[in-house]
Design a protein around this motif. Structure first.
Motif, PDB file in Angstrom:
ATOM      1  N   GLU A  57      35.116  45.596  39.935  1.00 18.56           N
ATOM      2  CA  GLU A  57      33.654  45.130  39.827  1.00 18.56           C
ATOM      3  C   GLU A  57      33.499  43.865  39.737  1.00 18.56           C
ATOM      4  OE1 GLU A  57      31.289  47.658  37.461  1.00 18.56           O
ATOM      5  OE2 GLU A  57      31.117  49.423  38.847  1.00 18.56           O
ATOM      6  N   LEU A  58      34.381  43.363  38.645  1.00 15.41           N
ATOM      7  CA  LEU A  58      34.555  42.018  38.148  1.00 15.41           C
ATOM      8  C   LEU A  58      35.019  41.102  39.368  1.00 15.41           C
ATOM      9  CD1 LEU A  58      34.243  39.701  35.869  1.00 15.41           C
ATOM     10  CD2 LEU A  58      36.623  40.283  35.295  1.00 15.41           C
ATOM     11  N   ILE A  59      36.054  41.484  39.833  1.00 15.56           N
ATOM     12  CA  ILE A  59      36.733  40.882  41.088  1.00 15.56           C
ATOM     13  C   ILE A  59      35.655  40.700  42.162  1.00 15.56           C
ATOM     14  CG2 ILE A  59      38.481  41.135  42.719  1.00 15.56           C
ATOM     15  CD1 ILE A  59      40.060  42.556  40.512  1.00 15.56           C
ATOM     16  N   ALA A  60      35.123  41.748  42.550  1.00 12.15           N
ATOM     17  CA  ALA A  60      34.395  41.600  43.670  1.00 12.15           C
ATOM     18  C   ALA A  60      32.930  40.840  43.475  1.00 12.15           C
ATOM     19  CB  ALA A  60      33.706  43.061  44.058  1.00 12.15           C
ATOM     20  N   GLN A  61      32.467  40.749  42.209  1.00  8.88           N
ATOM     21  CA  GLN A  61      31.100  39.969  41.832  1.00  8.88           C
ATOM     22  C   GLN A  61      31.658  38.515  41.886  1.00  8.88           C
ATOM     23  OE1 GLN A  61      29.594  41.654  38.302  1.00  8.88           O
ATOM     24  NE2 GLN A  61      28.997  43.376  39.234  1.00  8.88           N
ATOM     25  N   GLY A  62      32.748  38.409  41.368  1.00 10.30           N
ATOM     26  CA  GLY A  62      33.213  37.101  41.275  1.00 10.30           C
ATOM     27  C   GLY A  62      33.606  36.230  42.436  1.00 10.30           C
ATOM     28  N   THR A  63      33.954  37.040  43.577  1.00 11.08           N
ATOM     29  CA  THR A  63      34.592  36.460  44.727  1.00 11.08           C
ATOM     30  C   THR A  63      33.262  36.781  45.839  1.00 11.08           C
ATOM     31  OG1 THR A  63      35.607  38.558  45.309  1.00 11.08           O
ATOM     32  CG2 THR A  63      36.753  36.728  44.170  1.00 11.08           C
ATOM     33  N   ALA A  64      32.334  37.444  45.420  1.00 13.00           N
ATOM     34  CA  ALA A  64      31.245  37.707  46.614  1.00 13.00           C
ATOM     35  C   ALA A  64      30.525  36.460  47.597  1.00 13.00           C
ATOM     36  CB  ALA A  64      29.833  38.250  45.735  1.00 13.00           C
ATOM     37  N   ASP A  65      30.569  35.188  46.819  1.00 10.98           N
ATOM     38  CA  ASP A  65      30.184  34.331  47.764  1.00 10.98           C
ATOM     39  C   ASP A  65      31.359  33.211  48.174  1.00 10.98           C
ATOM     40  OD1 ASP A  65      30.960  32.990  45.210  1.00 10.98           O
ATOM     41  OD2 ASP A  65      29.087  31.790  44.808  1.00 10.98           O
ATOM     42  N   TRP A  66      32.863  33.602  48.252  1.00 12.54           N
ATOM     43  CA  TRP A  66      33.953  33.011  48.521  1.00 12.54           C
ATOM     44  C   TRP A  66      33.742  33.162  49.974  1.00 12.54           C
ATOM     45  CZ3 TRP A  66      38.826  33.058  44.833  1.00 12.54           C
ATOM     46  CH2 TRP A  66      38.316  32.784  43.527  1.00 12.54           C
ATOM     47  N   PRO A  67      34.300  31.935  50.759  1.00 14.97           N
ATOM     48  CA  PRO A  67      34.681  32.118  52.052  1.00 14.97           C
ATOM     49  C   PRO A  67      35.732  32.861  52.457  1.00 14.97           C
ATOM     50  CG  PRO A  67      35.402  30.002  51.210  1.00 14.97           C
ATOM     51  CD  PRO A  67      34.647  30.847  50.170  1.00 14.97           C
ATOM     52  N   ARG A  68      35.587  34.038  53.325  1.00 15.46           N
ATOM     53  CA  ARG A  68      36.458  35.032  53.569  1.00 15.46           C
ATOM     54  C   ARG A  68      37.740  34.457  54.097  1.00 15.46           C
ATOM     55  NH1 ARG A  68      34.346  37.281  49.538  1.00 15.46           N
ATOM     56  NH2 ARG A  68      33.331  39.205  49.874  1.00 15.46           N
ATOM     57  N   ALA A  69      37.430  33.476  55.141  1.00 17.27           N
ATOM     58  CA  ALA A  69      38.596  32.820  55.873  1.00 17.27           C
ATOM     59  C   ALA A  69      39.491  32.143  55.059  1.00 17.27           C
ATOM     60  CB  ALA A  69      38.101  32.369  57.235  1.00 17.27           C
ATOM     61  N   ARG A  70      38.816  31.676  53.969  1.00 16.77           N
ATOM     62  CA  ARG A  70      39.572  30.387  53.373  1.00 16.77           C
ATOM     63  C   ARG A  70      39.692  30.950  51.833  1.00 16.77           C
ATOM     64  NH1 ARG A  70      36.629  24.609  54.966  1.00 16.77           N
ATOM     65  NH2 ARG A  70      38.403  24.211  53.797  1.00 16.77           N
ATOM     66  N   MET A  71      39.608  31.938  51.590  1.00 19.25           N
ATOM     67  CA  MET A  71      40.162  32.399  50.104  1.00 19.25           C
ATOM     68  C   MET A  71      41.090  33.253  50.194  1.00 19.25           C
ATOM     69  SD  MET A  71      37.521  35.964  49.406  1.00 19.25           S
ATOM     70  CE  MET A  71      38.492  36.580  48.440  1.00 19.25           C
ATOM     71  N   ALA A  72      42.047  33.502  49.107  1.00 18.67           N
ATOM     72  CA  ALA A  72      43.168  34.053  48.751  1.00 18.67           C
ATOM     73  C   ALA A  72      43.304  34.692  47.484  1.00 18.67           C
ATOM     74  CB  ALA A  72      44.487  33.161  49.279  1.00 18.67           C
ATOM     75  N   VAL A  73      44.262  35.574  47.399  1.00 13.73           N
ATOM     76  CA  VAL A  73      44.381  36.347  46.225  1.00 13.73           C
ATOM     77  C   VAL A  73      45.949  36.378  45.903  1.00 13.73           C
ATOM     78  CG1 VAL A  73      44.267  38.746  47.388  1.00 13.73           C
ATOM     79  CG2 VAL A  73      43.968  38.580  44.819  1.00 13.73           C
ATOM     80  N   ILE A  74      46.355  36.437  44.598  1.00  9.68           N
ATOM     81  CA  ILE A  74      47.717  36.478  44.261  1.00  9.68           C
ATOM     82  C   ILE A  74      47.382  37.662  43.268  1.00  9.68           C
ATOM     83  CG2 ILE A  74      49.644  35.241  43.109  1.00  9.68           C
ATOM     84  CD1 ILE A  74      48.458  32.702  43.961  1.00  9.68           C
ATOM     85  N   GLY A  75      48.275  38.783  43.450  1.00  7.80           N
ATOM     86  CA  GLY A  75      48.342  39.666  42.301  1.00  7.80           C
ATOM     87  C   GLY A  75      49.747  40.206  42.003  1.00  7.80           C
ATOM     88  N   SER A  76      49.897  40.358  40.547  1.00  8.12           N
ATOM     89  CA  SER A  76      51.105  40.793  39.926  1.00  8.12           C
ATOM     90  C   SER A  76      51.194  42.225  39.506  1.00  8.12           C
ATOM     91  CB  SER A  76      51.478  39.740  38.989  1.00  8.12           C
ATOM     92  OG  SER A  76      52.633  40.330  38.286  1.00  8.12           O
ATOM     93  N   SER A  77      51.762  42.966  39.961  1.00  5.93           N
ATOM     94  CA  SER A  77      51.979  44.458  39.400  1.00  5.93           C
ATOM     95  C   SER A  77      50.618  45.213  39.694  1.00  5.93           C
ATOM     96  CB  SER A  77      52.565  44.491  37.954  1.00  5.93           C
ATOM     97  OG  SER A  77      52.890  45.423  37.479  1.00  5.93           O
ATOM     98  N   LEU A  78      49.996  45.511  38.534  1.00  3.92           N
ATOM     99  CA  LEU A  78      48.755  46.314  38.846  1.00  3.92           C
ATOM    100  C   LEU A  78      47.713  45.161  39.475  1.00  3.92           C
ATOM    101  CD1 LEU A  78      46.986  48.712  38.329  1.00  3.92           C
ATOM    102  CD2 LEU A  78      46.176  47.768  36.134  1.00  3.92           C
ATOM    103  N   GLY A  79      47.829  44.061  39.195  1.00  6.03           N
ATOM    104  CA  GLY A  79      46.862  42.988  39.880  1.00  6.03           C
ATOM    105  C   GLY A  79      47.145  43.047  41.392  1.00  6.03           C
ATOM    106  N   GLY A  80      48.581  43.474  41.698  1.00  8.59           N
ATOM    107  CA  GLY A  80      48.700  43.415  43.074  1.00  8.59           C
ATOM    108  C   GLY A  80      48.024  44.510  43.723  1.00  8.59           C
ATOM    109  N   PHE A  81      47.877  45.806  43.017  1.00  6.34           N
ATOM    110  CA  PHE A  81      47.235  46.973  43.511  1.00  6.34           C
ATOM    111  C   PHE A  81      45.973  46.450  43.802  1.00  6.34           C
ATOM    112  CE2 PHE A  81      44.558  50.559  42.372  1.00  6.34           C
ATOM    113  CZ  PHE A  81      44.825  51.374  43.217  1.00  6.34           C
ATOM    114  N   TYR A  82      45.211  45.676  42.973  1.00  5.66           N
ATOM    115  CA  TYR A  82      43.791  45.253  42.984  1.00  5.66           C
ATOM    116  C   TYR A  82      43.708  44.378  44.070  1.00  5.66           C
ATOM    117  CZ  TYR A  82      42.806  47.332  38.326  1.00  5.66           C
ATOM    118  OH  TYR A  82      42.753  47.959  37.208  1.00  5.66           O
ATOM    119  N   ALA A  83      44.863  43.398  44.099  1.00  8.18           N
ATOM    120  CA  ALA A  83      44.642  42.422  45.372  1.00  8.18           C
ATOM    121  C   ALA A  83      44.887  43.102  46.764  1.00  8.18           C
ATOM    122  CB  ALA A  83      46.016  41.503  45.182  1.00  8.18           C
ATOM    123  N   THR A  84      45.612  44.108  46.882  1.00  7.58           N
ATOM    124  CA  THR A  84      45.681  44.989  48.031  1.00  7.58           C
ATOM    125  C   THR A  84      44.313  45.407  48.386  1.00  7.58           C
ATOM    126  OG1 THR A  84      47.851  45.391  47.719  1.00  7.58           O
ATOM    127  CG2 THR A  84      46.730  46.895  49.003  1.00  7.58           C
TER     128      THR A  84
END
Length: 200
Positions: A57-84
């Motif tokens: 929920e924190l991730i979704a809210q924090g990126t809600a207004d980010w431009p989809r075509a120009r945003m990116a996520v890097i996730g490590s381990s469990l963060g990689g699961f969330y990033a997926t």
């Protein structure tokens, strides 16, 4: 590799792993490199709560207004699961560092009080219901695997590299013959990550 301004990533999210934090080696090295070479890029590396539902929920809210075509996520381990999951929902570029494939299965063994890697005095409780929250966040094959770079170490002592490779068919894969779960040689991968984010 050169890219036009319209292709370049303008917003980067970093998601740390289980028991980790924004003070992780990889998060700090990534932040330093982006702030040094790409100060115009918006960088966000939140401290994720133990509850997977609250974390996403924190991730979704924090990126809600980010431009989809120009945003990116890097996730490590469990963060990689969330990033997926975020990549599935937004179509954004993703870099996955030894990503957790089935954390509901793996973390069921870690219910109870946990200590943070970067501060043993910092404790949190991993509750049984968090396993169900992880199951609820699981998702299928990504529709745009070419937008994913997975860096996977065969020497990962925590996760099975074969599972990680099988989880992301069609993704760009950097498979390391040795290495470890923490990717201690992270400096060697920074340029590949930035190139995938179209920042080189």
């Amino acid at each position: 590799m050169t890219c036009t301004a319209s292709q370049a990533t303008t917003h980067v999210l970093y998601l740390h792993g289980f028991r980790s934090s924004p003070r992780s080696m990889k998060a700090m090295k990534m932040a330093e490199r982006i702030q040094r070479d790409h100060p115009q890029v918006r960088w966000w590396c939140p401290a994720l709560p133990p509850s997977p539902r609250q974390a996403f929920e924190l991730i979704a809210q924090g990126t809600a207004d980010w431009p989809r075509a120009r945003m990116a996520v890097i996730g490590s381990s469990l963060g990689g699961f969330y990033a997926t999951r975020l990549a599935l929902e937004t179509g954004c570029r993703a870099v996955l560092l030894n990503p957790a494939v089935d954390p509901a299965r793996d973390l069921a063994r870690h219910i109870g009080e946990q200590t943070a890697w970067h501060d043993p005095n910092e404790r949190f409780f991993f509750r049984p219901e968090y396993v169900d929250e992880l199951r609820a966040l699981a998702c299928g094959t990504l529709p745009h695997p070419e937008r994913v770079l997975a860096i996977v170490a065969k020497g990962d002592e925590v996760l099975d590299w074969r599972e990680m490779v099988a989880r992301y068919p069609g993704a760009r894969l950097k498979l390391l013959e040795g290495g470890d779960h923490a990717l201690s040689d992270f400096d060697a991968h920074l340029d590949d990550i930035l190139a995938h984010l179209q920042l080189i």
